[in-house]
Design a protein around this motif. Structure first.
Motif, PDB file in Angstrom:
ATOM      1  N   PRO A  11     -14.257   9.877  -1.860  1.00 33.53           N
ATOM      2  CA  PRO A  11     -13.166   9.372  -0.752  1.00 33.53           C
ATOM      3  C   PRO A  11     -12.843  10.727   0.183  1.00 33.53           C
ATOM      4  O   PRO A  11     -12.402  10.565   1.398  1.00 33.53           O
ATOM      5  N   TRP A  33      -6.725   3.943   2.073  1.00 29.80           N
ATOM      6  CA  TRP A  33      -8.237   4.278   1.976  1.00 29.80           C
ATOM      7  C   TRP A  33      -8.874   3.482   0.894  1.00 29.80           C
ATOM      8  O   TRP A  33     -10.170   3.281   0.734  1.00 29.80           O
ATOM      9  N   ARG A  34      -8.136   2.718  -0.006  1.00 24.30           N
ATOM     10  CA  ARG A  34      -8.694   1.989  -1.130  1.00 24.30           C
ATOM     11  C   ARG A  34      -9.394   0.970  -0.895  1.00 24.30           C
ATOM     12  O   ARG A  34     -10.421   0.494  -1.487  1.00 24.30           O
ATOM     13  N   ASP A  35      -8.908  -0.002   0.207  1.00 21.16           N
ATOM     14  CA  ASP A  35      -9.575  -1.095   0.350  1.00 21.16           C
ATOM     15  C   ASP A  35      -9.131  -1.475   1.825  1.00 21.16           C
ATOM     16  O   ASP A  35      -8.050  -1.535   2.318  1.00 21.16           O
ATOM     17  N   SER A  74      -6.356  -4.125  -7.229  1.00 18.22           N
ATOM     18  CA  SER A  74      -7.288  -3.622  -6.222  1.00 18.22           C
ATOM     19  C   SER A  74      -6.578  -2.214  -5.689  1.00 18.22           C
ATOM     20  O   SER A  74      -7.318  -1.404  -5.013  1.00 18.22           O
ATOM     21  N   GLY A  75      -5.467  -1.645  -6.317  1.00 21.98           N
ATOM     22  CA  GLY A  75      -4.603  -0.598  -5.545  1.00 21.98           C
ATOM     23  C   GLY A  75      -4.028  -0.678  -4.472  1.00 21.98           C
ATOM     24  O   GLY A  75      -3.557   0.494  -4.108  1.00 21.98           O
ATOM     25  N   ILE A 133      -2.261   4.188   0.473  1.00 22.05           N
ATOM     26  CA  ILE A 133      -3.103   3.105  -0.259  1.00 22.05           C
ATOM     27  C   ILE A 133      -4.250   2.688   0.747  1.00 22.05           C
ATOM     28  O   ILE A 133      -5.126   1.875   0.442  1.00 22.05           O
TER      29      ILE A 133
END
Length: 827
Positions: free
Chosen positions: A784, A6-8, A64-65, A4
Motif C-alpha cells: 500500500p 485505499w482499500r477498495d 471489504s474494509g 479507507i
C-alpha cells in the motif's frame, strides 16, 4: 473517508452509503445516490426510488474494509437532527433513509415503532416497506386516503412479486395503469409509465412493449441530472428492456439490448450492476473487448456484483469450455483449434476472485470448480484443483498462496494441495529443520536440512499476502510473538522448547535457532544462541556460533554488514576433532558469500585457499558418504565461483561452473531425505549457472537453463519465473517476459508486489494500458505504501491512457498512503 479509500475502488461510487456524501471527482452509483436523494427529501410519503442496495451489501462493505466493525452512521448534522424525532412522519422518513443506505435492520426497527395511530399514508408505506424486505406478506392496494404514490407503488410491487413467482401479473398491472392514469400530463405520470413498463417487461405472458415505446418513454423522461426520480425510472426501464431483449430468440434482440444497456450506462456510469448488463449485451453482440472492459469495471466498482463480473472475465479469458453456473456461459468456437487462454486476464481475474468477499467463499469457489475443464490446461490449473479440495468442510482451507507455504506457518505439509502444486524445494526447509529438532540430528558429517534460506522480507510478505486475502492469521504474522502464540502457528512442542531454551543443551539450541531462521525469524534465532563473544569449546559450540552467524547473515542481506571478523573468530577456534571438519568447509562457503556481497576478492581468495584443504579433508573422512561428499563439493565450488566472477577470470569461472553444475546434475539421492537435499542443491546450482552464463554473454544458454528451472525443476517458485521474465525481457521478448511475470504473479507470494509490477510494465510496453493499470493496482494491494506502481497509475491517467473507469482509478490512487510522496509528473 481518508483512511479507507485505499482499500477498495468500490469505496468511491458507493461513498454515499458510507458517509452520506459524494466524492467530488467520481459520480456515485445510482443505487448510492438514492441515499442522498432520500436524505434530502422533506416529504416522507413521496415516491420511492426504484433501486435500493442489495440486502447483503453493508455486510460486504464491512468485510471489504469499507466500514468498520461498528458501522456507525456518518451523516451531516441536519440529517442527524431529523433522525432523532419521534413524530410519525419523521420515523417513516428515517426508515426510508435507512433502507436507502442498506441498513435494513435499522429500517425495520423504525417501521415497527409506527403505531396504528399514524396517518393512513404512513401506515401504508410501513406495510409496503416491511413486505418488500420479506418481513410480512404484501398488502393489498390501500384505500384512496393513503394517497396515490403509495397505492401505485403497492400495485407495482404486487405485479413485480407475481412476475418473480411465475404467477399472472395482469390484474396488478391493470391496477397500476389505472392509478397512473390519474397522473396523466404530470411529470410523475411519465415516471409512473416508465416504472409500469419496466415491471411489464419482467412479466412472463404479458405483451412485450415495443422497443420504440421504450425509446419514447426514455426520451420523455430526459437525461437531466437534477431529476433523480426520472433518471431512476429511466434506468429501471432500460435495464428491464435490455434484459428482455437479451432473452429474445435469435439475434433480433442483440442490437436493442446493447442500445438500451449503453443508454443505461450513460445514466449510471459507475453502477456495477449496469456495467454487468452492458458486458452481457456486448458479449452477446460478439464484442469481446467491450465485454472485457465492462466486466473489469464492474469488478472494480462493485461488491455484490464482483463475483459475477470476475466469472465473466474468466469465461472470456478461457473461452473454449462452457461455464456451468456461477456466471454467463462461454461459447465454444466453431471448428478449428481451440482458442488460447488470455493469460493476463485469466491470472488477474483469478487473483481478484480469490481475494474478494470471504462470505461468498463457496460461491467464489464454485466459479472455479465449474470452470475446471477450461482452467486445467492453463497457469491457473492449481487454483481450480485447490477449489475442488477446499470445498470440503473439513479442509480448513487457507488462501491458496499461503496453503502452498503452509510449513512456514505451522510446520506441517498441506494435506489439500495436489503434489504437483506444492513447491518441491522451498517448503522442505522448515519441515526438515523441524525434524532435525525433534530427532536431534547431528550435523557433523551430513546435510541435515536444506541449504535454501528464508529471506529477511519473507514474513512481511507473508503477512501482506494474508491481508490481501482477508485471512486473519497469527500463523502468517511477521511478528514473532504473534506467530509463537498462534493456534495456527508454532506447534506446542516447539513453543515449550523455546520457552525453556536457556535450559537446553547447546546443540538443541542451535537446532532450534536454525528452525527459527528457516521460518523467517532470524533476529529471534540469534537471541537463543551464543554470539561471537562466547568462546567455542566443542563442536556443539562451533555449530551454535555458525548458526548465529548464519542468522545474522540472513538478517543483514542487502546491507554491507561486516561479518568477516565473526567468520574468522569461528574458524580460528575450530580444533582437530573430526566433528569440526564439516563446520570448517561450511564456514569457508558462508564467509565467501559474505565477502562477495562486499565485493572483496582478496578475502575470497584467502577463504578459497583455506577451503580447498578443508574440503579435501572432509570428503576423505570415512564417516562422510559419497553422496554427502559430492554435495559439499558442489556447494563449495558454487560459492568459490564468486572469485573468478569478481576478478574476470572467465576460464576459472567456467571450470568452477562445470564442477558445481555437473555434480548437481548427477546427484539424485537414494531415499526421501537425500532426494530432497539433492533437489535443494540443484536449484541454486542452476540459478548460479544462469547468472554465470548471463555474465559470460551466453543468453541462450542462460534462458535454456532458467526455462528448465521454471518449467521442470521448481514450477511453483516465483523467483524462478521472475528470473525467466528478466532474461526474456533483456533478450527483447516482451511477450515471453510478460508470460513469466504473470506466472510469478499468479503464485502471489512471496514476490507478489514485484511480480504484478513487472507484469504491468510489460503490458504497458505491449500497448495494454488497461491491463497494466490492473497489475499496478494489484501490486499496491501487497504494497500500500509503494510509490512506483502508484506513480505509473498516476502517469497513465495524466497521459490519458487509463481505461474506461479512469475517474474511479485516479481518485482511488489519489487516496493511497504514498500519494504525497510522488515526484512531479514529467509527461
Amino acid at each position: 473517508m481518508a483512511d479507507i479509500t485505499w482499500r477498495d475502488p468500490a469505496a468511491l461510487p458507493l461513498r454515499p452509503l458510507i458517509d452520506l456524501t459524494a466524492d467530488p471527482v467520481v459520480p456515485p452509483a445510482l443505487v448510492a445516490e438514492a441515499a442522498l436523494f432520500c436524505a434530502g427529501r422533506s416529504d416522507p410519503c413521496g415516491w420511492l426510488p426504484a433501486h435500493a442496495p442489495p440486502a447483503g451489501l453493508r455486510r460486504a462493505m464491512q468485510r471489504s474494509g469499507l466500514l468498520d466493525a461498528t458501522d456507525t452512521l456518518v451523516a451531516p448534522p441536519e440529517v442527524r437532527e431529523r433522525l432523532e424525532t419521534e413524530e410519525h412522519a419523521g420515523l417513516l422518513w428515517a426508515a426510508r433513509l435507512m433502507r436507502a443506505l442498506g441498513r435494513r435492520e435499522d429500517a425495520a426497527k423504525l417501521l415497527w415503532r409506527l403505531g396504528e395511530e399514524a396517518s393512513s399514508p404512513v401506515r401504508a408505506w410501513r406495510a409496503l416497506l416491511l413486505a418488500e424486505d420479506g418481513r410480512q406478506p404484501l398488502p393489498p392496494v390501500p384505500p384512496e386516503a393513503a394517497g396515490l404514490p403509495v397505492r401505485l407503488a403497492t400495485a407495482l410491487a404486487r405485479a413485480g412479486h407475481a412476475a418473480a413467482s411465475g404467477q399472472p401479473a395482469g390484474a396488478a398491472l391493470a391496477a397500476a395503469e389505472s392509478l397512473a392514469a390519474g397522473l396523466s400530463g404530470d411529470r410523475l405520470g411519465v415516471i409512473a409509465r416508465a416504472r409500469i413498463l419496466a415491471v411489464r417487461l419482467r412479466c412472463p405472458g404479458e405483451p412485450v412493449p415495443e422497443a420504440d415505446m421504450v425509446r419514447a418513454v426514455v426520451r420523455d423522461l430526459g437525461t437531466g441530472r437534477d431529476d433523480f426520480l426520472a433518471r431512476d425510472a429511466a434506468l429501471a426501464l432500460l435495464r428491464a428492456a435490455a434484459r428482455a431483449a437479451l432473452h429474445e430468440t435469435g439475434a433480433t434482440g442483440v442490437g436493442p439490448a446493447r442500445e438500451f444497456a449503453g443508454v443505461a450506462l450513460d445514466l449510471d456510469p459507475t453502477g456495477a450492476a449496469t456495467r454487468l448488463l452492458a458486458a452481457d449485451a456486448a458479449r452477446a453482440a460478439g464484442d469481446v473487448e467491450a465485454a472485457r472492459v465492462h466486466y473489469r469495471v464492474a469488478a472494480r466498482t462493485g461488491l455484490a456484483e464482483r463475483t459475477a463480473a470476475l466469472a465473466g472475465l474468466l469465461d472470456l479469458a478461457a473461452p473454449t469450455v462452457a461455464a456451468r453456473g456461477g456466471g454467463p456461459a462461454a461459447t465454444a468456437g466453431t471448428g478449428g483449434p481451440p482458442a488460447t487462454a488470455d493469460t493476463g486476464e485469466l491470472v488477474g481475474a483469478l487473483a481478484d476472485l480469490l481475494a474478494s468477499d470471504r462470505r461468498e467463499e463457496r460461491d467464489r469457489l464454485a466459479v472455479l470448480v465449474a470452470r475446471r475443464p477450461a482452467l486445467d490446461g492453463t497457469v491457473c490449473a492449481d487454483a481450480a484443483r485447490w477449489a475442488v479440495a477446499v470445498r470440503e468442510p473439513a479442509a480448513q482451507a487457507r488462501p491458496l498462496p499461503l496453503e502452498r507455504y503452509r510449513p512456514f506457518l505451522d510446520l506441517r505439509s498441506s494435506e489439500i494441495l495436489d503434489p504437483v502444486d506444492s513447491p518441491p524445494v522451498a517448503i522442505h526447509t522448515p519441515l526438515m529443520s523441524y525434524a532435525a529438532v525433534l530427532e536431534r540430528r547431528e550435523p557433523w558429517f551430513r546435510e541435515i536440512h536444506p541449504q535454501r534460506a528464508t529471506a529477511a522480507m519473507f514474513r512481511d510478505e507473508m503477512q501482506a499476502t494474508a491481508a490481501v486475502y482477508g485471512y486473519a492469521s497469527g500463523g502468517a504474522s511477521a511478528d514473532y510473538r504473534t506467530w509463537l502464540a498462534a493456534s495456527d502457528g508454532c506447534p506446542p512442542e516447539v513453543r515449550d522448547r523455546l520457552a525453556n531454551a536457556s535450559d537446553l543443551p547447546l546443540l538443541d539450541r542451535a537446532l532450534l535457532g536454525r528452525l527459527l531462521s528457516a521460518v523467517g525469524f532470524h533476529a529471534e534465532a540469534e537471541q537463543i544462541l551464543p554470539g561471537p563473544g562466547v568462546p567455542v569449546r566443542d563442536p556443539e559450540g562451533a555449530y551454535a556460533l555458525a548458526s548465529w552467524i548464519f542468522a545474522e547473515q540472513m538478517l543483514t542481506t542487502g546491507h554491507a554488514a561486516e561479518l568477516e571478523p565473526h567468520f574468522r573468530t569461528l574458524y580460528d577456534q575450530l580444533g582437530d576433532d573430526v566433528r569440526y571438519a564439516r563446520t570448517r568447509v561450511v564456514t569457508t562457503i558462508n564467509a565467501t558469500v559474505n565477502a562477495a556481497r562486499r565485493r572483496e576478492p582478496e578475502t575470497i581468495a584467502r577463504w578459497r585457499k583455506l577451503g580447498e584443504e578443508d574440503l579435501a579433508r572432509y570428503t576423505a573422512l570415512a564417516e562422510v558418504s559419497e553422496f554427502d561428499a559430492a554435495l559439499m563439493t558442489s556447494r563449495w565450488f558454487r560459492a568459490m565461483g564468486f572469485l573468478p566472477f569478481l576478478t574476470g577470470d572467465r576460464d576459472l569461472l567456467r571450470a568452477d561452473m562445470d564442477r558445481w553444475l555437473g555434480i548437481a546434475r548427477e546427484l539424485t539421492g537414494h531415499d526421501e531425505h537425500t532426494r530432497v537435499i539433492a533437489a535443494d542443491n540443484y536449484f541454486p546450482a542452476v540459478e548460479t549457472a544462469v547468472r554465470t552464463h548471463t555474465y559470460l554473454g551466453e543468453r541462450d544458454a542462460a534462458l535454456a537453463l532458467v526455462d528448465e528451472l521454471a518449467e521442470r525443476i521448481d514450477p511453483i517458485d516465483p523467483k524462478t519465473w521472475l528470473t525467466a521474465g528478466e532474461l526474456r525481457y533483456q533478450a527483447g521478448d516482451v511477450s515471453g517476459a510478460l508470460d513469466a511475470y504473470l506466472r510469478a504473479a499468479h503464485l502471489e507470494f512471496p514476490y507478489g508486489r514485484i511480480s504484478w509490477f513487472n507484469a504491468g510494465q510489460a503490458h504497458e510496453q505491449l500497448g495494454r494500458a488497461d491491463l497494466a493499470a490492473e497489475c499496478y493496482r494489484r501490486s499496491l494491494a501487497h504494497w500500500p505504501t509503494g510509490v512506483t506502481p502508484l506513480r505509473r497509475l498516476r502517469d497513465l491517467h495524466l497521459s490519458g491512457r487509463l481505461p474506461d473507469d479512469r475517474g474511479v482509478l485516479a481518485a482511488w490512487a489519489a487516496g493511497q498512503p504514498a500519494w504525497s510522496r510522488l515526484p512531479a509528473f514529467e509527461g
